[in-house]
Scaffold this motif. Sequence first.
Motif, PDB file in Angstrom:
ATOM      1  N   MET A   1       0.989  -1.163  -0.191  1.00  0.00           N
ATOM      2  CA  MET A   1       0.037  -0.023   0.188  1.00  0.00           C
ATOM      3  C   MET A   1       0.730   1.174   0.100  1.00  0.00           C
ATOM      4  O   MET A   1       1.943   1.272   0.449  1.00  0.00           O
ATOM      5  N   SER A   2       0.477   2.363  -0.815  1.00  0.00           N
ATOM      6  CA  SER A   2       1.313   3.461  -0.771  1.00  0.00           C
ATOM      7  C   SER A   2       1.324   4.282   0.240  1.00  0.00           C
ATOM      8  O   SER A   2       0.350   4.138   1.138  1.00  0.00           O
ATOM      9  N   SER A   3       2.142   5.159   0.533  1.00  0.00           N
ATOM     10  CA  SER A   3       2.079   6.096   1.719  1.00  0.00           C
ATOM     11  C   SER A   3       0.929   6.969   1.837  1.00  0.00           C
ATOM     12  O   SER A   3       0.316   7.055   2.812  1.00  0.00           O
ATOM     13  N   THR A   4       0.644   7.546   0.429  1.00  0.00           N
ATOM     14  CA  THR A   4      -0.680   8.265   0.652  1.00  0.00           C
ATOM     15  C   THR A   4      -1.839   7.427   0.679  1.00  0.00           C
ATOM     16  O   THR A   4      -2.787   7.942   1.370  1.00  0.00           O
ATOM     17  N   PHE A 104     -11.165  15.053   0.863  1.00  0.00           N
ATOM     18  CA  PHE A 104      -9.673  15.146   1.291  1.00  0.00           C
ATOM     19  C   PHE A 104      -9.245  13.938   1.050  1.00  0.00           C
ATOM     20  O   PHE A 104      -7.936  13.639   0.583  1.00  0.00           O
ATOM     21  N   ALA A 105      -9.698  12.574   1.407  1.00  0.00           N
ATOM     22  CA  ALA A 105      -9.147  11.338   1.447  1.00  0.00           C
ATOM     23  C   ALA A 105      -8.760  11.019  -0.080  1.00  0.00           C
ATOM     24  O   ALA A 105      -7.751  10.256  -0.296  1.00  0.00           O
ATOM     25  N   ILE A 106      -9.620  11.177  -0.780  1.00  0.00           N
ATOM     26  CA  ILE A 106      -9.506  10.630  -2.261  1.00  0.00           C
ATOM     27  C   ILE A 106      -8.460  11.262  -3.170  1.00  0.00           C
ATOM     28  O   ILE A 106      -7.642  10.862  -3.625  1.00  0.00           O
ATOM     29  N   LEU A 107      -8.368  12.759  -2.647  1.00  0.00           N
ATOM     30  CA  LEU A 107      -7.395  13.563  -3.088  1.00  0.00           C
ATOM     31  C   LEU A 107      -6.022  12.830  -2.655  1.00  0.00           C
ATOM     32  O   LEU A 107      -4.932  12.990  -3.407  1.00  0.00           O
ATOM     33  N   LEU A 108      -5.921  12.824  -1.497  1.00  0.00           N
ATOM     34  CA  LEU A 108      -4.745  12.135  -0.894  1.00  0.00           C
ATOM     35  C   LEU A 108      -4.394  10.927  -1.475  1.00  0.00           C
ATOM     36  O   LEU A 108      -3.250  10.599  -1.998  1.00  0.00           O
ATOM     37  N   GLU A 109      -5.342  10.144  -1.770  1.00  0.00           N
ATOM     38  CA  GLU A 109      -4.985   8.888  -2.486  1.00  0.00           C
ATOM     39  C   GLU A 109      -4.626   8.808  -3.720  1.00  0.00           C
ATOM     40  O   GLU A 109      -3.634   7.937  -4.207  1.00  0.00           O
ATOM     41  N   GLN A 110      -4.799  10.130  -4.545  1.00  0.00           N
ATOM     42  CA  GLN A 110      -4.441  10.168  -6.032  1.00  0.00           C
ATOM     43  C   GLN A 110      -3.021  10.883  -5.967  1.00  0.00           C
ATOM     44  O   GLN A 110      -2.408  10.817  -7.103  1.00  0.00           O
ATOM     45  N   MET A 111      -2.557  11.358  -4.958  1.00  0.00           N
ATOM     46  CA  MET A 111      -1.225  12.011  -5.015  1.00  0.00           C
ATOM     47  C   MET A 111      -0.048  11.161  -5.089  1.00  0.00           C
ATOM     48  O   MET A 111      -0.411   9.765  -4.184  1.00  0.00           O
ATOM     49  N   PRO A 112       1.016  11.185  -5.551  1.00  0.00           N
ATOM     50  CA  PRO A 112       2.006  10.234  -5.856  1.00  0.00           C
ATOM     51  C   PRO A 112       2.600  10.340  -4.345  1.00  0.00           C
ATOM     52  O   PRO A 112       2.795  11.439  -3.744  1.00  0.00           O
ATOM     53  N   ASP A 113       3.340   9.315  -3.872  1.00  0.00           N
ATOM     54  CA  ASP A 113       4.097   9.273  -2.682  1.00  0.00           C
ATOM     55  C   ASP A 113       5.187  10.335  -2.659  1.00  0.00           C
ATOM     56  O   ASP A 113       5.415  10.945  -1.637  1.00  0.00           O
ATOM     57  N   SER A 114       5.701  10.632  -3.933  1.00  0.00           N
ATOM     58  CA  SER A 114       6.824  11.605  -3.826  1.00  0.00           C
ATOM     59  C   SER A 114       6.192  12.877  -3.664  1.00  0.00           C
ATOM     60  O   SER A 114       7.186  13.770  -3.088  1.00  0.00           O
ATOM     61  N   LYS A 115       5.150  13.089  -3.627  1.00  0.00           N
ATOM     62  CA  LYS A 115       4.363  14.483  -3.211  1.00  0.00           C
ATOM     63  C   LYS A 115       4.729  14.751  -1.772  1.00  0.00           C
ATOM     64  O   LYS A 115       4.745  16.133  -1.187  1.00  0.00           O
ATOM     65  N   MET A 116       4.831  13.802  -0.966  1.00  0.00           N
ATOM     66  CA  MET A 116       4.628  13.755   0.564  1.00  0.00           C
ATOM     67  C   MET A 116       5.876  14.750   1.049  1.00  0.00           C
ATOM     68  O   MET A 116       6.094  15.217   2.107  1.00  0.00           O
TER      69      MET A 116
END
Length: 154
Positions: A1-4, A104-116
């Motif tokens: 599972m990805s970080s986002t 918020f959660a949906i937008l977060l899930e769509q972010m690449p991990d690198s964005k963090m």
Amino acid sequence: MSSTSQLAKRFREVLLDGLWIANTNFKDQLSNVNMEEATAKIGSLNTIAMLTFHIDYYIAGLIHVFEGGELEIRDQYSFDLPPLESEEQWENLKSKLWNDAERFAILLEQMPDSKMNEVFVDEKYGTYLRNIDGMIEHCYYHLGQITLIKKLLN
């Protein structure tokens, strides 16, 4: 599972459906609160309605940034809840929180991990990860307050 995806899961837990950390969540705690209880003042404590507005204010502000907008929220306005005059207005405030939390959660899930690890708006605010973690912690803090206020009201 990805970080986002993991962060989105943690975010949903505190707001919508989790029991792991606090054995409750915002939706569970607010589901049986009516407008009279939500606006009841106990000493100098914020009301449940004010805390609900406050959390949604920040969530909506971060959504705006996630969608490419500017950071427009300001701490000084985060408790500026207009007076609630009907049960419908209270229900609408809760619905806005649930909808914004899921967005918020949906937008977060769509972010690449690198964005963090990227800067969030300005270096003084740190990274996306710091701000998302901060939002989750902020939600738990106020969830605890709401839980205690409910106990004091009963």
